[in-house]
Scaffold this active site. Structure first.
Site, PDB file in Angstrom:
ATOM      1  N   LYS A  25      45.745  44.244  37.456  1.00 19.44           N
ATOM      2  CA  LYS A  25      45.231  44.140  38.819  1.00 19.44           C
ATOM      3  C   LYS A  25      45.515  42.752  39.394  1.00 19.44           C
ATOM      4  O   LYS A  25      45.824  42.606  40.582  1.00 19.44           O
ATOM      5  CB  LYS A  25      43.740  44.452  38.830  1.00 19.44           C
ATOM      6  CG  LYS A  25      43.411  45.873  38.362  1.00 19.44           C
ATOM      7  CD  LYS A  25      41.922  46.097  38.252  1.00 19.44           C
ATOM      8  CE  LYS A  25      41.621  47.479  37.685  1.00 19.44           C
ATOM      9  NZ  LYS A  25      42.083  47.618  36.279  1.00 19.44           N
ATOM     10  N   GLU A  43      38.653  35.289  32.998  1.00 24.31           N
ATOM     11  CA  GLU A  43      38.319  36.199  31.905  1.00 24.31           C
ATOM     12  C   GLU A  43      37.440  35.454  30.903  1.00 24.31           C
ATOM     13  O   GLU A  43      37.876  34.447  30.330  1.00 24.31           O
ATOM     14  CB  GLU A  43      39.586  36.708  31.216  1.00 24.31           C
ATOM     15  CG  GLU A  43      39.339  37.523  29.958  1.00 24.31           C
ATOM     16  CD  GLU A  43      38.405  38.702  30.176  1.00 24.31           C
ATOM     17  OE1 GLU A  43      37.477  38.871  29.358  1.00 24.31           O
ATOM     18  OE2 GLU A  43      38.588  39.456  31.157  1.00 24.31           O
ATOM     19  N   ASP A  87      35.887  44.188  38.457  1.00 28.26           N
ATOM     20  CA  ASP A  87      36.153  45.371  37.635  1.00 28.26           C
ATOM     21  C   ASP A  87      35.282  45.213  36.395  1.00 28.26           C
ATOM     22  O   ASP A  87      35.707  44.682  35.380  1.00 28.26           O
ATOM     23  CB  ASP A  87      37.640  45.451  37.295  1.00 28.26           C
ATOM     24  CG  ASP A  87      38.001  46.755  36.612  1.00 28.26           C
ATOM     25  OD1 ASP A  87      37.389  47.782  36.953  1.00 28.26           O
ATOM     26  OD2 ASP A  87      38.867  46.749  35.731  1.00 28.26           O
ATOM     27  N   CYS A 140      34.946  52.058  34.905  1.00 24.98           N
ATOM     28  CA  CYS A 140      35.657  53.211  34.340  1.00 24.98           C
ATOM     29  C   CYS A 140      34.664  54.070  33.558  1.00 24.98           C
ATOM     30  O   CYS A 140      34.919  54.473  32.431  1.00 24.98           O
ATOM     31  CB  CYS A 140      36.826  52.775  33.469  1.00 24.98           C
ATOM     32  SG  CYS A 140      36.404  51.633  32.140  1.00 24.98           S
TER      33      CYS A 140
END
Length: 394
Positions: A25, A43, A87, A140
């Site tokens: 992404k 991250e 996300d 997800c």
């Protein structure tokens, strides 16, 4: 990948990908920014952040890569971004069909535990968003605890609204009835219908959830502190101890690239030891350094000082279209496979640093000498299992 068009990053914007690994992404965000603006790819996980760095460099995607927990990053940068992608780490129920490991890791307590963490992450992310800015929240998983209920909590807790996302093929609106709380359901049912679910039995893909918020006003008690004075970031640039002076850099750069058509930060790089980077936001880097945030990349890695001379990095080759390189050499499929395996190439008619490409797509650097072209493709990326596609139906 639908979350990036949902976020709609635009050239010139400051964009944060808060949970960015492995980087698919983030590379798409960088592509849409087109070299204009600032991308911070963060991250927290020390192993996953290395994969993030590798993938961004493999794609030539210019980004500041950081390793920090969301609350640490928020405290360091304050209100700064026009668009933020969250996300979020989730229970992964949407991946059960294709990922046996996701099934093995799931426990009955996973959705509630993830929801607590998602609320913390979302609150930190909103504190970094400018008024009027966009935030896309995605998971997800199928679980309403981590989807509709998180969105209803955010609508109830922050000055945000939900914006509709296109109903792409296979997508459906979120489920207001799954909010759970009758009062929140009554108040936000119409808003929850603006969220989107992807069902694996109705479209091409797995199970996902996407929501797009817009922040109406700056949050009270924001995470930002005093502004960084220009004298401080100038001092930080001096402290970086450049390994090459500006004249040397410009001379070497002009040997590799048509410098008239590249972004401004490439012309006066930021040095970290022997390495030169195109730093898109020096003031932001100072804030991060002052907060002791680990910076894996302060921008696009342009070059390094090696054996007394400047050498271009692979990320630079991947960041430019071949026509901007001073020397290029087209490869056919057989030679491209040979190059990606790390094998030397025949004499391509160039001497010195040459950008090799396949049908206009950059592959990396070669070094032309008499009789052959030495292969400079990074050893960690080399592949020996590739075959030409010529003659195959694709």
């Amino acid at each position: 990948m639908a979350v990036v068009p949902a976020l709609d990053p635009r050239p010139g914007e400051h964009v944060l990908d808060l949970c960015a690994a492995p980087g698919g992404k983030a590379t798409d965000i960088a592509r849409r920014l087109g070299g204009q603006g600032v991308l911070v790819a963060n991250e927290p996980h020390p192993i996953r952040v290395r994969t993030l760095v590798e993938n961004l460099e493999r794609a030539g995607a210019p980004a500041i890569v950081t390793q920090a927990l969301p609350h640490q990053l928020a405290a360091a940068v304050g209100v700064r971004f026009d668009a933020i992608l969250v996300d979020a780490p989730c229970s992964g129920e949407g991946m059960f069909r294709k990922d046996p490991e996701a099934r093995r890791q799931w426990q009955a307590s996973s959705p509630a535990s993830c929801a607590r963490r998602q609320r913390e992450i979302l609150a930190c992310a909103l504190s970094m968003l400018r008024p009027g800015g966009r935030l896309v929240y995605s998971t997800c998983t199928f679980n309403p605890l981590e989807n509709e209920q998180i969105v209803a909590w955010a609508l109830d807790s922050f000055p945000v609204i939900l914006e509709a996302i296109p109903l792409w093929p296979g997508w459906e609106p979120g489920r207001p009835a799954w909010v759970g709380d009758p009062d929140l359901t009554r108040r936000f049912a119409a808003d929850i219908a603006h969220t989107r679910r992807l069902w694996p039995h109705k479209g091409v893909g797995e199970g996902h959830f996407v929501a797009r918020f817009r922040l109406l006003q700056e949050l009270p008690d924001g995470a930002g502190d005093r502004p960084v004075r220009r004298s401080e970031w100038r001092a930080a640039r001096r402290h970086s101890s450049p390994s090459a002076n500006l004249a040397e850099w410009r001379r070497a750069f002009a040997e590799w690239i048509d410098a008239g058509q590249v972004p401004a930060p490439w012309h006066e790089p930021l040095w970290r030891g022997p390495h030169a980077y195109a730093a898109p936001d020096t003031e932001l880097l100072v804030r991060l350094e002052q907060a002791r945030i680990r910076i894996h990349r302060p921008g696009l890695w342009l070059a390094s000082q090696e054996r007394g001379r400047l050498e271009p990095q692979h990320a630079l080759a991947m960041a430019i279209p071949p026509h901007l390189a001073k020397q290029t050499a087209p490869l056919d499929e057989e030679l491209a496979v040979q190059y990606l395996s790390g094998a030397p190439l025949p004499d391509l008619g160039q001497r010195g640093r040459t950008l090799v490409h396949l049908a206009g797509w950059p592959l990396g650097w070669g070094n032309g000498i008499s009789g052959r072209t030495n292969n400079l493709y990074p050893k960690g990326l080399r592949r020996t299992d590739l075959l030409p596609l010529r003659g195959e139906k694709t």
